[in-house]
Design a protein around this motif. Structure first.
Motif, PDB file in Angstrom:
ATOM      1  N   ALA A  62      13.598  23.671 -16.906  1.00 39.56           N
ATOM      2  CA  ALA A  62      13.168  24.583 -17.971  1.00 39.56           C
ATOM      3  C   ALA A  62      12.925  25.988 -17.419  1.00 39.56           C
ATOM      4  CB  ALA A  62      11.904  24.069 -18.645  1.00 39.56           C
ATOM      5  N   VAL A  63      12.553  26.070 -16.119  1.00 39.39           N
ATOM      6  CA  VAL A  63      12.407  27.389 -15.490  1.00 39.39           C
ATOM      7  C   VAL A  63      13.806  27.781 -15.018  1.00 39.39           C
ATOM      8  CG1 VAL A  63      11.245  28.723 -13.704  1.00 39.39           C
ATOM      9  CG2 VAL A  63      10.070  26.777 -14.731  1.00 39.39           C
ATOM     10  N   ASP A  64      14.333  28.834 -15.585  1.00 37.59           N
ATOM     11  CA  ASP A  64      15.750  29.131 -15.323  1.00 37.59           C
ATOM     12  C   ASP A  64      15.980  29.817 -13.965  1.00 37.59           C
ATOM     13  OD1 ASP A  64      14.942  31.712 -15.683  1.00 37.59           O
ATOM     14  OD2 ASP A  64      15.997  32.021 -17.577  1.00 37.59           O
ATOM     15  N   LEU A  65      17.244  29.902 -13.598  1.00 40.19           N
ATOM     16  CA  LEU A  65      17.629  30.442 -12.289  1.00 40.19           C
ATOM     17  C   LEU A  65      17.091  31.855 -12.084  1.00 40.19           C
ATOM     18  CD1 LEU A  65      19.590  30.023  -9.739  1.00 40.19           C
ATOM     19  CD2 LEU A  65      21.190  31.411 -11.041  1.00 40.19           C
ATOM     20  N   THR A  66      17.256  32.699 -13.095  1.00 40.08           N
ATOM     21  CA  THR A  66      16.843  34.101 -12.961  1.00 40.08           C
ATOM     22  C   THR A  66      15.345  34.190 -12.641  1.00 40.08           C
ATOM     23  OG1 THR A  66      18.477  34.576 -14.648  1.00 40.08           O
ATOM     24  CG2 THR A  66      16.960  36.355 -14.092  1.00 40.08           C
ATOM     25  N   THR A  67      14.555  33.383 -13.328  1.00 35.66           N
ATOM     26  CA  THR A  67      13.102  33.393 -13.095  1.00 35.66           C
ATOM     27  C   THR A  67      12.789  32.885 -11.700  1.00 35.66           C
ATOM     28  OG1 THR A  67      12.884  32.896 -15.433  1.00 35.66           O
ATOM     29  CG2 THR A  67      10.902  32.629 -14.062  1.00 35.66           C
ATOM     30  N   ARG A  68      13.436  31.811 -11.321  1.00 32.70           N
ATOM     31  CA  ARG A  68      13.147  31.254  -9.988  1.00 32.70           C
ATOM     32  C   ARG A  68      13.544  32.236  -8.892  1.00 32.70           C
ATOM     33  NH1 ARG A  68      15.341  25.516  -8.978  1.00 32.70           N
ATOM     34  NH2 ARG A  68      14.219  25.851  -7.027  1.00 32.70           N
ATOM     35  N   LEU A  69      14.675  32.898  -9.071  1.00 40.09           N
ATOM     36  CA  LEU A  69      15.121  33.837  -8.031  1.00 40.09           C
ATOM     37  C   LEU A  69      14.227  35.075  -7.984  1.00 40.09           C
ATOM     38  CD1 LEU A  69      18.994  33.657  -8.205  1.00 40.09           C
ATOM     39  CD2 LEU A  69      17.421  32.480  -6.676  1.00 40.09           C
ATOM     40  N   HIS A  70      13.732  35.464  -9.135  1.00 37.45           N
ATOM     41  CA  HIS A  70      12.820  36.605  -9.188  1.00 37.45           C
ATOM     42  C   HIS A  70      11.599  36.320  -8.302  1.00 37.45           C
ATOM     43  CE1 HIS A  70       9.547  39.008 -10.942  1.00 37.45           C
ATOM     44  NE2 HIS A  70      10.500  39.914 -11.107  1.00 37.45           N
ATOM     45  N   ASP A  71      11.087  35.101  -8.421  1.00 36.70           N
ATOM     46  CA  ASP A  71       9.913  34.737  -7.613  1.00 36.70           C
ATOM     47  C   ASP A  71      10.285  34.496  -6.147  1.00 36.70           C
ATOM     48  OD1 ASP A  71       8.552  35.012  -9.887  1.00 36.70           O
ATOM     49  OD2 ASP A  71       8.014  32.897 -10.146  1.00 36.70           O
ATOM     50  N   LEU A  72      11.479  33.944  -5.934  1.00 38.68           N
ATOM     51  CA  LEU A  72      11.914  33.678  -4.564  1.00 38.68           C
ATOM     52  C   LEU A  72      12.026  34.982  -3.773  1.00 38.68           C
ATOM     53  CD1 LEU A  72      12.839  31.518  -2.560  1.00 38.68           C
ATOM     54  CD2 LEU A  72      15.156  31.739  -3.458  1.00 38.68           C
ATOM     55  N   ASN A  73      12.259  36.062  -4.512  1.00 42.38           N
ATOM     56  CA  ASN A  73      12.347  37.364  -3.852  1.00 42.38           C
ATOM     57  C   ASN A  73      11.062  37.696  -3.083  1.00 42.38           C
ATOM     58  OD1 ASN A  73      13.951  39.713  -3.363  1.00 42.38           O
ATOM     59  ND2 ASN A  73      12.409  40.818  -4.567  1.00 42.38           N
ATOM     60  N   ASP A  74       9.915  37.228  -3.595  1.00 41.57           N
ATOM     61  CA  ASP A  74       8.652  37.468  -2.879  1.00 41.57           C
ATOM     62  C   ASP A  74       8.701  36.813  -1.498  1.00 41.57           C
ATOM     63  OD1 ASP A  74       7.626  38.807  -5.037  1.00 41.57           O
ATOM     64  OD2 ASP A  74       6.579  37.057  -5.851  1.00 41.57           O
ATOM     65  N   THR A  75       9.256  35.616  -1.430  1.00 34.72           N
ATOM     66  CA  THR A  75       9.380  34.915  -0.144  1.00 34.72           C
ATOM     67  C   THR A  75      10.387  35.646   0.745  1.00 34.72           C
ATOM     68  OG1 THR A  75       8.872  32.822  -1.224  1.00 34.72           O
ATOM     69  CG2 THR A  75       9.925  32.687   0.930  1.00 34.72           C
ATOM     70  N   LEU A  76      11.516  36.041   0.144  1.00 32.81           N
ATOM     71  CA  LEU A  76      12.546  36.741   0.929  1.00 32.81           C
ATOM     72  C   LEU A  76      11.995  38.019   1.555  1.00 32.81           C
ATOM     73  CD1 LEU A  76      15.558  36.380  -1.535  1.00 32.81           C
ATOM     74  CD2 LEU A  76      15.482  35.462   0.784  1.00 32.81           C
ATOM     75  N   GLU A  77      11.129  38.696   0.814  1.00 32.01           N
ATOM     76  CA  GLU A  77      10.611  39.986   1.286  1.00 32.01           C
ATOM     77  C   GLU A  77       9.764  39.869   2.544  1.00 32.01           C
ATOM     78  OE1 GLU A  77       9.658  43.280  -0.425  1.00 32.01           O
ATOM     79  OE2 GLU A  77      10.582  43.005  -2.384  1.00 32.01           O
ATOM     80  N   VAL A  78       9.045  38.749   2.688  1.00 31.10           N
ATOM     81  CA  VAL A  78       8.068  38.679   3.782  1.00 31.10           C
ATOM     82  C   VAL A  78       8.437  37.660   4.861  1.00 31.10           C
ATOM     83  CG1 VAL A  78       6.172  39.532   2.356  1.00 31.10           C
ATOM     84  CG2 VAL A  78       6.581  37.068   2.480  1.00 31.10           C
ATOM     85  N   THR A  79       9.648  37.121   4.821  1.00 28.96           N
ATOM     86  CA  THR A  79      10.040  36.108   5.802  1.00 28.96           C
ATOM     87  C   THR A  79      11.431  36.402   6.362  1.00 28.96           C
ATOM     88  OG1 THR A  79      11.094  34.724   4.128  1.00 28.96           O
ATOM     89  CG2 THR A  79       8.761  34.293   4.576  1.00 28.96           C
ATOM     90  N   THR A  80      11.758  35.695   7.458  1.00 27.30           N
ATOM     91  CA  THR A  80      13.095  35.852   8.047  1.00 27.30           C
ATOM     92  C   THR A  80      13.809  34.503   8.213  1.00 27.30           C
ATOM     93  OG1 THR A  80      12.228  35.611  10.284  1.00 27.30           O
ATOM     94  CG2 THR A  80      12.336  37.859   9.406  1.00 27.30           C
ATOM     95  N   LYS A  81      13.082  33.410   7.995  1.00 30.08           N
ATOM     96  CA  LYS A  81      13.673  32.092   8.274  1.00 30.08           C
ATOM     97  C   LYS A  81      14.618  31.646   7.153  1.00 30.08           C
ATOM     98  CE  LYS A  81       9.970  30.578  11.297  1.00 30.08           C
ATOM     99  NZ  LYS A  81       8.842  29.676  11.546  1.00 30.08           N
ATOM    100  N   PRO A  82      15.509  30.690   7.453  1.00 24.47           N
ATOM    101  CA  PRO A  82      16.465  30.261   6.425  1.00 24.47           C
ATOM    102  C   PRO A  82      15.804  29.538   5.255  1.00 24.47           C
ATOM    103  CG  PRO A  82      16.628  28.863   8.362  1.00 24.47           C
ATOM    104  CD  PRO A  82      15.729  30.005   8.725  1.00 24.47           C
ATOM    105  N   ILE A  83      16.458  29.630   4.109  1.00 22.19           N
ATOM    106  CA  ILE A  83      15.935  29.019   2.884  1.00 22.19           C
ATOM    107  C   ILE A  83      16.970  28.056   2.306  1.00 22.19           C
ATOM    108  CG2 ILE A  83      15.198  29.481   0.503  1.00 22.19           C
ATOM    109  CD1 ILE A  83      14.185  32.204   1.480  1.00 22.19           C
ATOM    110  N   ILE A  84      16.496  26.864   1.946  1.00 20.92           N
ATOM    111  CA  ILE A  84      17.351  25.895   1.248  1.00 20.92           C
ATOM    112  C   ILE A  84      16.877  25.863  -0.196  1.00 20.92           C
ATOM    113  CG2 ILE A  84      18.157  23.506   1.142  1.00 20.92           C
ATOM    114  CD1 ILE A  84      17.474  23.202   4.095  1.00 20.92           C
TER     115      ILE A  84
END
Ligand code: SPV
Ligand code: MG
Length: 436
Positions: free
Chosen positions: A208-230
């Protein structure tokens, strides 16, 4: 005959301290660089920014270097036995700290082989680890992050992934580390879980939480980390949509997407057969994999096929038939999921899969069969272990206890003392909170 001087190094970042040690070494004879491979480094430190070939290319062009050989182990012993150098040269910084035992075994072996250890004062003020910290603060690029998962899989016996659903949990995965028996341990990367992404929004795990919303939030993780994401891609949605999902994830520097072979309204797998779990046909799911693989731009992005047979109450045979078909269709790895508590079905799957396929990475999510250590899972043939929901599951009860305590006491004194970190700590947790 010229003498041989062995010098082990990672050489991710060259600096005057390393040039100094090479120059000193060259005074004794021909300098042979034992260049640490990803495998040698991975169990002790973060993987270097540059890969082995890139580092080799730099080092072999340095004045004073005669030869570069791979050092495949953190210990110097195998290479010292193999090359029997007359000297080994090392900075004197290994006298203290976790590498002390490395020094002791080098001294013992060199004595036995009739060689000599040269220790030179480490160049003050510059160390590779100090520079690595600086580099870390510069962050990473989508490309470097994307590639790093494949490098980790080939370098480590098992890759350790922890769930993250926000910037703060991303920081925990990025920075938490401990020393156990002289070995440095940390997480290798992050799992972007549909369960915890949905739950942290107060929504059910039903796509129910769509891709765009999930990626928007994932950006917070991308901003402050360098490790790989699955990325947990759920069912991957419609095949036509999945092609776009792959491109989007790849562009962001996500290393892999895992899609599960279910259709209809997706239910969380941990309900097992308490919920209706309908699997896709092998043919349809293979087609989805093929479309995904055809749409990716790099060779590095991974599409991992998640097999839900055991979740749906089907036998290991069904899971294996699907796994081989998905690999044949181009999947870069398989994830086998189960909610059984003894893990025997997963073990049987892994063992039988490995009899026919020695290399395709296997991913497991041992949420219910959590009694097995990573070392044990590795002996089954597992390459990636995902701790899929533990940041959220540990935070939620702590927050509820705190809320209840405030209600009970009509004030926050008890809650602050029992359940909260000190104000000073929260203010200093994120660098840059206080303006200088
Ligand atoms: C998730 O973390 O969302 C997963 C793993 O897909 S599980 O919840 O076990 O299905
Ligand atoms: Mg999920």
């Amino acid at each position: 005959m010229a003498k041989t001087v062995y010098l082990g190094m990672i050489a991710d970042i060259m600096h005057p301290g390393l040039i100094n040690i090479i120059t000193e070494g060259a005074k004794y004879g021909n300098v042979m660089i034992g260049l640490f491979t990803d495998k040698a480094i991975a169990t002790h430190k973060r993987l270097p920014y540059l890969n082995y070939e890139q580092r080799k290319n730099v080092v072999e062009h340095i004045n004073g270097v005669s030869e570069v050989v791979p050092q495949d182990d953190w210990s110097y012993v195998p290479n010292l036995k193999k090359y029997k150098p007359d000297y080994i040269i090392h900075g004197d910084d290994w006298k203290e700290g976790p590498d002390k035992y490395i020094r002791e075994e080098v001294f013992a072996l060199m004595k036995q082989q009739g060689g000599e250890v040269i220790e030179i004062p480490y160049t003050q003020g510059i160390t590779s680890s100090g520079l690595a910290k600086e580099l870390e603060s510069l962050g990473t690029t989508p490309q470097a992050r994307l590639k790093s998962l494949r490098r980790l899989i080939s370098a480590k016996p098992i890759v350790r992934i922890l769930e993250s659903h926000c910037g703060l949990t991303g920081l925990i995965v990025e920075h938490t580390s401990i020393e156990v028996d002289n070995v440095h341990k940390e997480f290798d990367g992050m799992w972007s879980s549909s369960l915890t992404d949905s739950t942290s929004k107060g929504k059910p795990d039903i796509e129910a939480v769509d891709l765009t919303t999930r990626l928007h939030d994932l950006n917070d993780t991308l901003e402050v980390t360098t490790k790989p994401i699955i990325y947990d891609g759920d069912t991957g949605g419609k095949t036509e949509h999945f092609a776009f999902t792959v491109r989007t994830l790849e562009r962001l520097g996500i290393s892999a997407v895992i899609i599960e072979d279910k259709v209809g309204l997706k239910q969380n797998s941990l309900f097992g057969t308490d919920a209706v779990q309908t699997q896709d046909t092998i043919e349809n799911f293979c087609h989805k994999i093929q479309v995904g693989k055809a749409s990716q731009v790099t060779n590095d992005f991974m599409i991992i096929a998640r097999i839900e047979s055991l979740i749906a109450g089907k036998p290991v045979d069904d899971a294996l038939e699907r796994a081989f078909a998905y690999v044949e269709a181009g999947a870069d790895g398989v994830m086998i999921h189960s909610k059984n508590k003894d893990g025997m079905d997963v073990k049987e799957f892994c063992t039988r899969f490995r009899m026919k396929d020695a290399h395709t990475p296997i991913v497991v999510v041992p949420t219910t069969y959590n009694q097995y250590t990573e070392e044990e899972l590795a002996t089954w043939g597992v390459n990636i272990v995902i701790y899929a929901n533990h940041m959220l599951r540990s935070a939620y009860p702590a927050m509820v206890h705190c809320a209840e305590s405030i209600l009970k006491h009509s004030r926050s004194l008890e809650a602050s003392n029992e359940y909260c970190m000190p104000i000073k700590e929260i203010l200093n947790l994120i660098p840059g909170t206080k303006q200088k």
